[in-house]
Design a protein around this motif. Structure first.
Motif, PDB file in Angstrom:
ATOM      1  N   LEU A 154       0.842  -1.203   0.000  1.00 57.95           N
ATOM      2  CA  LEU A 154       0.000   0.000   0.000  1.00 57.95           C
ATOM      3  C   LEU A 154       0.873   1.246   0.000  1.00 57.95           C
ATOM      4  O   LEU A 154       0.528   2.280  -0.565  1.00 57.95           O
ATOM      5  N   GLU A 155       2.027   1.137   0.631  1.00 55.70           N
ATOM      6  CA  GLU A 155       2.896   2.300   0.770  1.00 55.70           C
ATOM      7  C   GLU A 155       3.626   2.607  -0.541  1.00 55.70           C
ATOM      8  O   GLU A 155       3.665   3.742  -0.990  1.00 55.70           O
ATOM      9  N   HIS A 156       4.226   1.587  -1.143  1.00 50.88           N
ATOM     10  CA  HIS A 156       4.889   1.751  -2.437  1.00 50.88           C
ATOM     11  C   HIS A 156       4.006   1.054  -3.447  1.00 50.88           C
ATOM     12  O   HIS A 156       4.253  -0.094  -3.808  1.00 50.88           O
ATOM     13  N   SER A 157       2.980   1.738  -3.880  1.00 47.93           N
ATOM     14  CA  SER A 157       1.948   1.069  -4.665  1.00 47.93           C
ATOM     15  C   SER A 157       2.371   0.914  -6.120  1.00 47.93           C
ATOM     16  O   SER A 157       3.310   0.166  -6.417  1.00 47.93           O
ATOM     17  N   GLY A 158       1.693   1.609  -7.013  1.00 44.41           N
ATOM     18  CA  GLY A 158       2.033   1.457  -8.419  1.00 44.41           C
ATOM     19  C   GLY A 158       1.021   2.167  -9.288  1.00 44.41           C
ATOM     20  O   GLY A 158       0.217   2.974  -8.808  1.00 44.41           O
ATOM     21  N   VAL A 159       1.066   1.835 -10.577  1.00 47.88           N
ATOM     22  CA  VAL A 159       0.174   2.478 -11.534  1.00 47.88           C
ATOM     23  C   VAL A 159      -0.403   1.426 -12.471  1.00 47.88           C
ATOM     24  O   VAL A 159       0.286   0.494 -12.870  1.00 47.88           O
ATOM     25  N   LEU A 160      -1.700   1.563 -12.771  1.00 44.72           N
ATOM     26  CA  LEU A 160      -2.287   0.781 -13.851  1.00 44.72           C
ATOM     27  C   LEU A 160      -2.094   1.621 -15.098  1.00 44.72           C
ATOM     28  O   LEU A 160      -2.725   2.653 -15.267  1.00 44.72           O
ATOM     29  N   HIS A 161      -1.174   1.181 -15.962  1.00 44.09           N
ATOM     30  CA  HIS A 161      -0.794   2.029 -17.093  1.00 44.09           C
ATOM     31  C   HIS A 161      -1.707   1.767 -18.286  1.00 44.09           C
ATOM     32  O   HIS A 161      -2.339   0.717 -18.384  1.00 44.09           O
ATOM     33  N   MET A 169     -13.233  -0.646 -11.874  1.00 44.41           N
ATOM     34  CA  MET A 169     -11.844  -1.135 -11.745  1.00 44.41           C
ATOM     35  C   MET A 169     -10.925  -0.009 -11.254  1.00 44.41           C
ATOM     36  O   MET A 169     -10.075  -0.220 -10.384  1.00 44.41           O
ATOM     37  N   ALA A 170     -11.123   1.181 -11.801  1.00 41.78           N
ATOM     38  CA  ALA A 170     -10.291   2.314 -11.382  1.00 41.78           C
ATOM     39  C   ALA A 170     -10.485   2.578  -9.897  1.00 41.78           C
ATOM     40  O   ALA A 170      -9.526   2.801  -9.154  1.00 41.78           O
ATOM     41  N   ARG A 171     -11.732   2.531  -9.456  1.00 38.03           N
ATOM     42  CA  ARG A 171     -12.012   2.833  -8.052  1.00 38.03           C
ATOM     43  C   ARG A 171     -11.413   1.778  -7.126  1.00 38.03           C
ATOM     44  O   ARG A 171     -10.871   2.096  -6.065  1.00 38.03           O
ATOM     45  N   ALA A 172     -11.477   0.530  -7.553  1.00 44.36           N
ATOM     46  CA  ALA A 172     -10.864  -0.548  -6.759  1.00 44.36           C
ATOM     47  C   ALA A 172      -9.351  -0.332  -6.678  1.00 44.36           C
ATOM     48  O   ALA A 172      -8.733  -0.576  -5.632  1.00 44.36           O
ATOM     49  N   ALA A 173      -8.749   0.133  -7.764  1.00 46.00           N
ATOM     50  CA  ALA A 173      -7.302   0.392  -7.770  1.00 46.00           C
ATOM     51  C   ALA A 173      -6.963   1.578  -6.860  1.00 46.00           C
ATOM     52  O   ALA A 173      -5.957   1.547  -6.146  1.00 46.00           O
ATOM     53  N   LEU A 174      -7.818   2.589  -6.869  1.00 46.02           N
ATOM     54  CA  LEU A 174      -7.600   3.745  -5.983  1.00 46.02           C
ATOM     55  C   LEU A 174      -7.595   3.306  -4.518  1.00 46.02           C
ATOM     56  O   LEU A 174      -6.798   3.786  -3.711  1.00 46.02           O
ATOM     57  N   ASP A 175      -8.473   2.362  -4.201  1.00 48.18           N
ATOM     58  CA  ASP A 175      -8.530   1.844  -2.827  1.00 48.18           C
ATOM     59  C   ASP A 175      -7.234   1.136  -2.428  1.00 48.18           C
ATOM     60  O   ASP A 175      -6.942   0.998  -1.248  1.00 48.18           O
ATOM     61  N   LEU A 176      -6.495   0.673  -3.424  1.00 50.64           N
ATOM     62  CA  LEU A 176      -5.206   0.012  -3.148  1.00 50.64           C
ATOM     63  C   LEU A 176      -4.051   1.012  -3.250  1.00 50.64           C
ATOM     64  O   LEU A 176      -2.892   0.616  -3.363  1.00 50.64           O
ATOM     65  N   ASN A 177      -4.388   2.293  -3.245  1.00 51.69           N
ATOM     66  CA  ASN A 177      -3.399   3.379  -3.362  1.00 51.69           C
ATOM     67  C   ASN A 177      -2.756   3.478  -4.730  1.00 51.69           C
ATOM     68  O   ASN A 177      -1.696   4.096  -4.882  1.00 51.69           O
ATOM     69  N   TYR A 178      -3.350   2.844  -5.733  1.00 55.42           N
ATOM     70  CA  TYR A 178      -2.769   2.888  -7.070  1.00 55.42           C
ATOM     71  C   TYR A 178      -3.121   4.170  -7.814  1.00 55.42           C
ATOM     72  O   TYR A 178      -4.102   4.849  -7.498  1.00 55.42           O
ATOM     73  N   TYR A 179      -2.301   4.465  -8.806  1.00 51.38           N
ATOM     74  CA  TYR A 179      -2.533   5.570  -9.725  1.00 51.38           C
ATOM     75  C   TYR A 179      -3.039   4.992 -11.047  1.00 51.38           C
ATOM     76  O   TYR A 179      -2.874   3.800 -11.309  1.00 51.38           O
TER      77      TYR A 179
END
Ligand SMILES: [Zn+2]
Ligand SMILES: [Zn+2]
Length: 269
Positions: A154-161, A169-179
């Motif tokens: 969660l701290e060093h998350s990532g990006v769905l490129h 899907m975007a919202r679920a990724a935001l919940d995981l701290n993703y960009y």
């Protein structure tokens, strides 16, 4: 100022720059694209990508094996960590899951399992050394999120490129701290779903990219893409967000340095 958060500089067409990658990078710099994240996709090109980043001050690198290339060979966690420890390497990837490219023979049970293994390895390597992960995901929503949850940080998350999925899907990724990173596909006529995601996205989680040499934005669609066209992506996204391109640039650069916090900001002379 703009940043191309995902490009393949070892693959772009440099014929029109007299075969000089430096000239292609300079052409991007002249259009206000100050920095680029060059992404590796196969075991073979990882060193090439690192070399490019070490040669060009405004380029940083990401090391990993693309899900569509895992059959050609995957990296061990040890290898990933060794590559990722080099100075200009700021992320792991691209890695992830791609269940879309069936026609090219990538989607077979064997490859799917390999994709899972390789993705989990990139995620856990990133977690161990505190680097974010560049994730490629196509038609693999549930599995992508499940693997990030199981192995990611969660701290060093990532990006769905090159995001092409829906808002859920975007919202679920935001919940995981993703960009979420938006490519030139957002300019295509049939991309209403992606435009919807952009409209809904909190501005502090958006990135922009070319994914060059692929996916040139309109009006260059079908032509070879290159980092300088991230400006067209930026303008389009800025219009969707109802803000100036300068403002969008500020936000997306801040986001880039927050996520890829090993990247040193490069200020051209
Ligand atoms: Zn990709
Ligand atoms: Zn890519």
């Amino acid at each position: 100022m703009l940043i191309d958060s995902h490009c393949h500089l070892d693959r772009i067409n440099i014929d029109r720059y007299d075969g000089s990658l430096a000239n292609a990078i300079a052409a991007a710099n002249e259009r206000g694209i100050q920095q680029m994240l060059c992404i590796s996709v196969t075991l073979d090109n990882i060193q090439t990508v690192i070399d490019i980043a070490q040669t060009h001050p405004c380029v940083v690198a990401s090391v990993g094996v693309h899900p569509c290339d895992v059959k050609e060979g995957t990296a061990t966690e040890e290898q990933l960590i060794r590559w990722a420890s080099q100075e200009k390497v700021v992320a792991l990837g691209e890695t992830g899951l791609d269940y879309y490219h069936k026609t090219e023979g990538h989607y077979e049970t064997e490859s799917k399992e390999l994709q899972h293994e390789s993705f989990a390895l990139h995620l856990s390597a990133g977690k161990k050394i505190g680097l974010p992960v560049v994730v490629h995901t196509r038609e693999a929503k549930a599995d992508t999120l499940a693997l990030i949850k199981a192995h990611g940080s969660l701290e060093h998350s990532g990006v769905l490129h090159c995001f092409t999925e829906d808002w859920e899907m975007a919202r679920a990724a935001l919940d995981l701290n993703y960009y979420i990173s938006i490519s030139g596909i957002v300019t295509f006529k049939n991309a209403e779903q992606i435009r919807d995601v952009v409209r809904n996205m909190p501005i502090d989680r958006l990135l922009i990219e070319t994914d060059s040499p692929y996916l040139a934005p309109i009006p260059y669609r079908g032509k070879p893409n290159e980092p300088k066209y991230v400006r067209e992506v930026a303008q389009f996204v800025a219009d969707l967000k109802g803000m100036s391109i300068e403002k969008l640039g500020e936000h997306t650069c801040d986001n880039f340095y927050r996520l890829f916090n090993k990247a040193k900001q490069y200020l051209p002379a």
